[in-house]
Design an enzyme around this catalytic site. Sequence first.
Site, PDB file in Angstrom:
ATOM      1  N   THR A 199     -64.242  24.048  16.238  1.00 12.97           N
ATOM      2  CA  THR A 199     -65.661  24.188  16.520  1.00 12.97           C
ATOM      3  C   THR A 199     -66.596  23.825  15.372  1.00 12.97           C
ATOM      4  OG1 THR A 199     -64.929  26.007  17.884  1.00 12.97           O
ATOM      5  CG2 THR A 199     -67.221  26.035  17.281  1.00 12.97           C
ATOM      6  N   ARG A 227     -60.218  25.617  30.716  1.00  9.59           N
ATOM      7  CA  ARG A 227     -60.171  26.672  29.713  1.00  9.59           C
ATOM      8  C   ARG A 227     -61.498  26.739  28.959  1.00  9.59           C
ATOM      9  NH1 ARG A 227     -60.673  26.641  23.725  1.00  9.59           N
ATOM     10  NH2 ARG A 227     -59.570  28.483  22.970  1.00  9.59           N
ATOM     11  N   GLY A 229     -63.183  28.813  25.681  1.00  7.33           N
ATOM     12  CA  GLY A 229     -62.903  29.695  24.551  1.00  7.33           C
ATOM     13  C   GLY A 229     -64.088  30.573  24.219  1.00  7.33           C
ATOM     14  N   HIS A 252     -59.473  30.654  16.396  1.00  6.27           N
ATOM     15  CA  HIS A 252     -58.694  30.808  17.624  1.00  6.27           C
ATOM     16  C   HIS A 252     -59.524  31.536  18.672  1.00  6.27           C
ATOM     17  CE1 HIS A 252     -55.382  32.867  20.027  1.00  6.27           C
ATOM     18  NE2 HIS A 252     -55.361  31.597  20.363  1.00  6.27           N
TER      19      HIS A 252
END
Length: 340
Positions: A199, A227, A229, A252
């Site tokens: 990111t 997906r 995040g 993560h």
Amino acid sequence: MYKYEFRESRDYGGVIVQQEHLKIRKRSVKMTAVVVVHGGAWAIPDDLAKASVDGVKAAACEGFSVLKRGGSALDAVESAVKALEDNTVFNAGHGAALNMEGEVELDAIIMDGRTLASGAVSSVKNIANPVSLARAVMEKTDHIMLTGRGANLFAESIGVVTVPTHTLVTQYERKEWEKHKGYVTGVMEDFNSQWAHDTVGAVAVDCAGNVACATSTGGIRNKMVGRVGDSPIIGCGGYADNFSGAVSCTGHGESILKVTLARLILSHIEQGKSVEDASQLSLRYMGERVRGAGGAIVVSQSGRWAATFSTERMAWAAVEQDVLWYGLDPNERIKEQLSQ
């Protein structure tokens, strides 16, 4: 200007919460304008190190130039993140990671600490600057997040220029995706490997004392289709509140979601911790509780800032009072005077 009048503790079912009671006091002194950016916390390889550092330095200077012209913190973080989205070194906009099907799915958030207004988009495919679309969601709709087809329909309705999705994919990313698409791992293993990248984000405080944050990502390579995040989720990938500060997170995503990392950092600040201690405590907690690694940039209303990470590296840069700070490796903090 906010002045702490007194602090009290309340018992909520055995959980002791300290609350600051604020008294608003007007003051004419200008606040210190600061912008901090990151280009992702991960195992940045040496062949991308210089370009990553150069990219965050340029983005921080871009954001600070907005503040220097009297622009708002919101304008500054959007400008800085757009610069990172346009830079193919980073995993946001141009240069985004590809999912299992070899497709681009982009996420972004932006938040105004003055009003708590926020806008976010997720899983958009053909928008070069998703952070600007997120701001449009905040300012032109009654919602906070739009996703997938709905986000793209909204973009079309307000005249946002779209680009062919393939133009967002770099040759490097396509080559890496081809190399690893048959390598079956979980998202945690993917993140911890050398070939995952992450990111981008920015935080800022302007001369009026308003804070803002923005975060943007292409996700993680080989992620499942659809997906999402932490990046576009309020309180996880970013949060901004004039009463405490602004945060943009990286790392993560599933781990950051579990501990609502951005809001966790600000809660420590509200309890009296420094921006750096709050970041370190929160990242340590995430590592111990859910085995997740990552990083965060933070700025307070008073102009104090920090760039902290628990991964091997994180490219970051900050500008305050015409001084540029930047780093890549742990404990690295390099100072550079900008020309007036």
